[in-house]
Design a protein around this motif. Sequence first.
Motif, short mmCIF file in Angstrom:
data_model
loop_
_atom_site.label_atom_id
_atom_site.label_comp_id
_atom_site.label_asym_id
_atom_site.label_seq_id
_atom_site.Cartn_x
_atom_site.Cartn_y
_atom_site.Cartn_z
N GLY A 2 0.86 -1.33 0.11
CA GLY A 2 -0.35 -0.23 0.16
C GLY A 2 0.89 1.17 0.03
N LYS A 3 1.64 1.49 0.47
CA LYS A 3 2.61 2.52 1.24
C LYS A 3 3.58 3.28 -0.66
N ILE A 4 3.62 1.93 -1.40
CA ILE A 4 4.60 2.19 -2.85
C ILE A 4 3.54 2.40 -3.58
N LEU A 5 2.50 2.23 -3.33
CA LEU A 5 1.34 2.72 -4.56
C LEU A 5 0.71 3.83 -3.84
N LEU A 6 0.72 4.29 -3.10
CA LEU A 6 0.55 5.01 -2.42
C LEU A 6 1.68 7.15 -3.26
N THR A 7 2.86 5.84 -2.75
CA THR A 7 4.36 6.70 -3.44
C THR A 7 3.93 7.34 -4.71
N ILE A 8 3.78 6.36 -5.80
CA ILE A 8 3.66 6.02 -6.81
C ILE A 8 2.62 6.90 -7.80
N VAL A 9 0.97 6.85 -6.59
CA VAL A 9 0.03 8.56 -6.88
C VAL A 9 0.36 9.98 -6.47
N LEU A 10 0.92 9.98 -5.55
CA LEU A 10 2.04 11.38 -5.01
C LEU A 10 3.15 11.96 -6.02
N ARG A 67 23.22 9.89 5.52
CA ARG A 67 21.95 8.97 6.45
C ARG A 67 21.31 7.92 6.39
N GLY A 68 22.09 6.91 5.69
CA GLY A 68 21.99 5.62 5.02
C GLY A 68 20.97 5.47 4.55
N TYR A 69 20.21 6.31 3.68
CA TYR A 69 19.23 6.53 2.40
C TYR A 69 19.38 6.86 1.29
N HIS A 70 19.04 5.92 0.63
CA HIS A 70 19.48 6.22 -1.42
C HIS A 70 18.94 7.15 -1.87
N LYS A 71 17.34 7.08 -1.80
CA LYS A 71 16.78 8.02 -2.46
C LYS A 71 15.71 9.04 -1.58
N ALA A 72 15.12 8.58 -0.95
CA ALA A 72 14.94 9.55 -0.32
C ALA A 72 15.65 11.58 -0.20
N PRO A 73 17.28 11.34 -0.02
CA PRO A 73 17.66 12.70 0.08
C PRO A 73 17.14 13.47 -1.35
N TYR A 74 17.87 12.68 -2.40
CA TYR A 74 18.35 13.40 -3.55
C TYR A 74 16.64 12.86 -3.98
N VAL A 120 11.19 6.26 -8.09
CA VAL A 120 10.01 5.39 -8.06
C VAL A 120 9.80 4.74 -8.17
N ARG A 121 10.03 4.50 -10.17
CA ARG A 121 10.93 3.18 -11.22
C ARG A 121 11.44 2.61 -10.47
N ALA A 122 12.27 2.91 -9.98
CA ALA A 122 13.50 1.70 -9.68
C ALA A 122 13.26 0.79 -8.51
N LYS A 123 11.94 1.41 -7.79
CA LYS A 123 11.43 0.83 -5.72
C LYS A 123 10.68 -0.12 -6.74
N LEU A 189 9.14 4.68 1.12
CA LEU A 189 9.48 4.71 -0.05
C LEU A 189 10.06 2.86 1.10
N GLN A 190 9.63 3.01 1.97
CA GLN A 190 10.01 1.84 2.84
C GLN A 190 11.79 1.73 2.63
N GLU A 191 12.35 2.67 2.65
CA GLU A 191 13.54 2.55 3.09
C GLU A 191 14.23 2.04 4.20
N LYS A 192 15.35 1.29 4.44
CA LYS A 192 15.51 0.79 5.73
C LYS A 192 17.10 1.37 5.56
N PRO A 193 17.55 2.32 6.37
CA PRO A 193 18.67 2.84 6.39
C PRO A 193 19.96 2.23 6.84
N ILE A 194 21.28 2.09 5.93
CA ILE A 194 22.16 1.51 6.45
C ILE A 194 22.75 1.68 7.51
N MET A 195 23.04 1.86 8.62
CA MET A 195 23.71 1.76 9.59
C MET A 195 25.18 2.33 9.40
N ASP A 196 25.31 3.17 9.60
CA ASP A 196 26.31 3.66 9.15
C ASP A 196 26.18 5.49 10.08
#
Length: 533
Positions: A2-10, A67-74, A120-123, A189-196
Motif C-alpha cells: 500500500g505504501k508503494i502504491l501511495l508513493t506512485i500516486v503522489l 544518513r543511510g538513505y539512497h533515494k529520499a535525499p535525492y 520510484v520506478r526503481a523501487k 518508500l520503505q527504505e531501511k537506512p544503512i547503519m553507518d
Amino acid sequence: GGKILLTIVLVSHLCVRFIPVSVSIGYYLREFGGVKAPEVQAYKAVARTPYAMSPLFGFISDAFHFRGYHKAPYIAISSLLAIVAYTIVGFTPVGGLSLGMVIFGFVTMNLQMEYCGLLVRAKYAEKLKTVPEYSTDLISFVQGGGTISCLFSRVAAAFIIQNYGTRYVFAMCVIPAMLPLWPVAVNLLQEKPIMDTKCCGIAKNAVKHGKGYLYLCLFMGAEAILLMVLGLFPNSLFRCAIGLGAAFFLAIGFLLLTPRMIAKVAIFFLSVCICSLSNSGAEYYFYTDTPDQYPEGPHFSAWFYLTVRHFVRSICLFIGMWAFNKYLRNCKYKFAYLIGIGTTMCVRFVRLLIFSRINIRFGIPDDIFCLVLDALGAMFGELVMLPNQILMSHLCPKGLESTMFACMAGAFTMGGQVGTFLGAYLLKQLGVEPQGAVGESRQFDNLWIAEMISAVACIPPMLMMLMILPDKTPSERIILEDDSTANLENESEAPSRAISSKAKYARLAGDEEAPGVAQPRAPSTVMRKRSGR
C-alpha cells in the motif's frame, strides 16, 4: 504494497505526470518571440537533458547515501530546486528573463521529474523482480493513473494559457512540485537506512559489483552534457554529426560494459528513438498558427490542441492497455513491438494527407482527421510503451535497480535527442522554419516530405527487433549472463510450484516470511549444486 502504491500516486501521478512542462514550452517560446521551429525542437531537447543524464543520477543514488538513505535525499533535493525554478519562471513576466535562464529553468524542472520518477520506478522494479507474474498489472496501474493525471493537467494548462498566459502554468506547478516531499518525510518508500555513523557514505557492494555500470553512467552523463551544449549551437549539421557519433560510442559502451542481453535491448531502444525523426516544432506552428499567420492552416485553439486531443489520446491509451492485458500479455515481446511500431509507421504515412492539405480536398475536417490519427497513434503506441516498462524492470540487476533503469531510460532519451536534432536539420534543409510570423504559409509547403521521411525511418528498427529482442513473454523472467542470483536455478530445472494469490501479494508487499512464499536456500545447498555434488 500500500505504501508503494501511495508513493506512485503522489510522485508519479500527481507530480511527474501532472506537471505540463513539455507541452507548455512551445507556448512560452511563442510568447517570448522570434524562435523558429528547428530551434524550438533543439531547445526542447536541451530541456530534456536530465532524462539523458538519468544513468549518472541512478548510479549516484545506488552508490552514495545520506544518513543511510539512497533515494529520499535525492528526491528532496531535486524537488526543492524545482520549486525555486517554477517560482522564478512562473512569477517573472515573459521577457524579464534571458532565453538562457529560461532554458536552464526548464532543465531544472525536468531534473525533478526525471529524478523522482526514476527512483520510484526503481523501487517498484525491486518488487516486480519477486513477482514477475504481476508485472503487467502494476505497470498498467502506473500508466493508467499517469494518463488520467496528465489529462487533468492539460485541461488546467489550456485554461490558464488561453485566459492568463503560459507563465502562470509554471506558477501553478509550484504546488504539485511539493508533493514528493511527503513520501520523503514519512518514508513511504520503505527504505531501511544503512547503519553507518557517517552523514553520507558509499555502498561498497554497488561500487564493487557495478564498476562497469559506473563507467557507463559517467560516459552517458558526459555525453548528455555535450548534447545539451550542442543544442544551443545554431549549426544543425554539426549537432547531428556529433549526436550520431555520441550514439555510436554509447552503443559500444553498452556492449563492453553490460551483459549481452542488456546491451542488445539498450541498442534497440537507442535505434528506435534515433529513427523517430521529430517534426514537433513545425507541427506545433502548423496546428496553432492563426489565420493571419497561416490562412490555410487548421487554426487549433489552445483548448483543442492541449485538452481535446489529449482527452481522445487518454481514452485510447486505456483501450490500448486493455487490449494488451487481454490479448498480448502472454505474447512474445517481438510480436507486441511489431504491431506497435508497424501501426505507428502507417499512422505517420496517413498524416501526410493533413500536412499536404489533401484531406481538405476530400472534405475531411482538420479536427476530425487529427483526432482519428491521435486515437490510432495512442492506442497502438501503448502496445510499445507497456512492454518497454516491463522489459526494463526485468533487466535490472539486484542492487543496481536505479542504475539499470536509468541506463535504459537514458538510452531512450539520448536517442530521442539525436532524433530531434536530425529532425530539426531535415526541417531546415526542406525550408520548413515557421516562427509564428504573419504570412508564413510557404514555410509549410514541404512539411509533408519531412513526415514521409520520418515514416520510412521506422523500417530499420522493425528489422532490428527480430534479431535483438528476447524470445520471451512479459510474464517470464529474463536471466542475465552474469546475474549470479538468477543463475542459481535454471528455469528449465526449476520445480513447478503452485503459489497462492495470497502468497504472491505477500511477496509484492515485501513479506518474505509469509506462508507459501519460497525462502532462499542455505548457502551450502547452493554451493553443492554449483559444484555438481
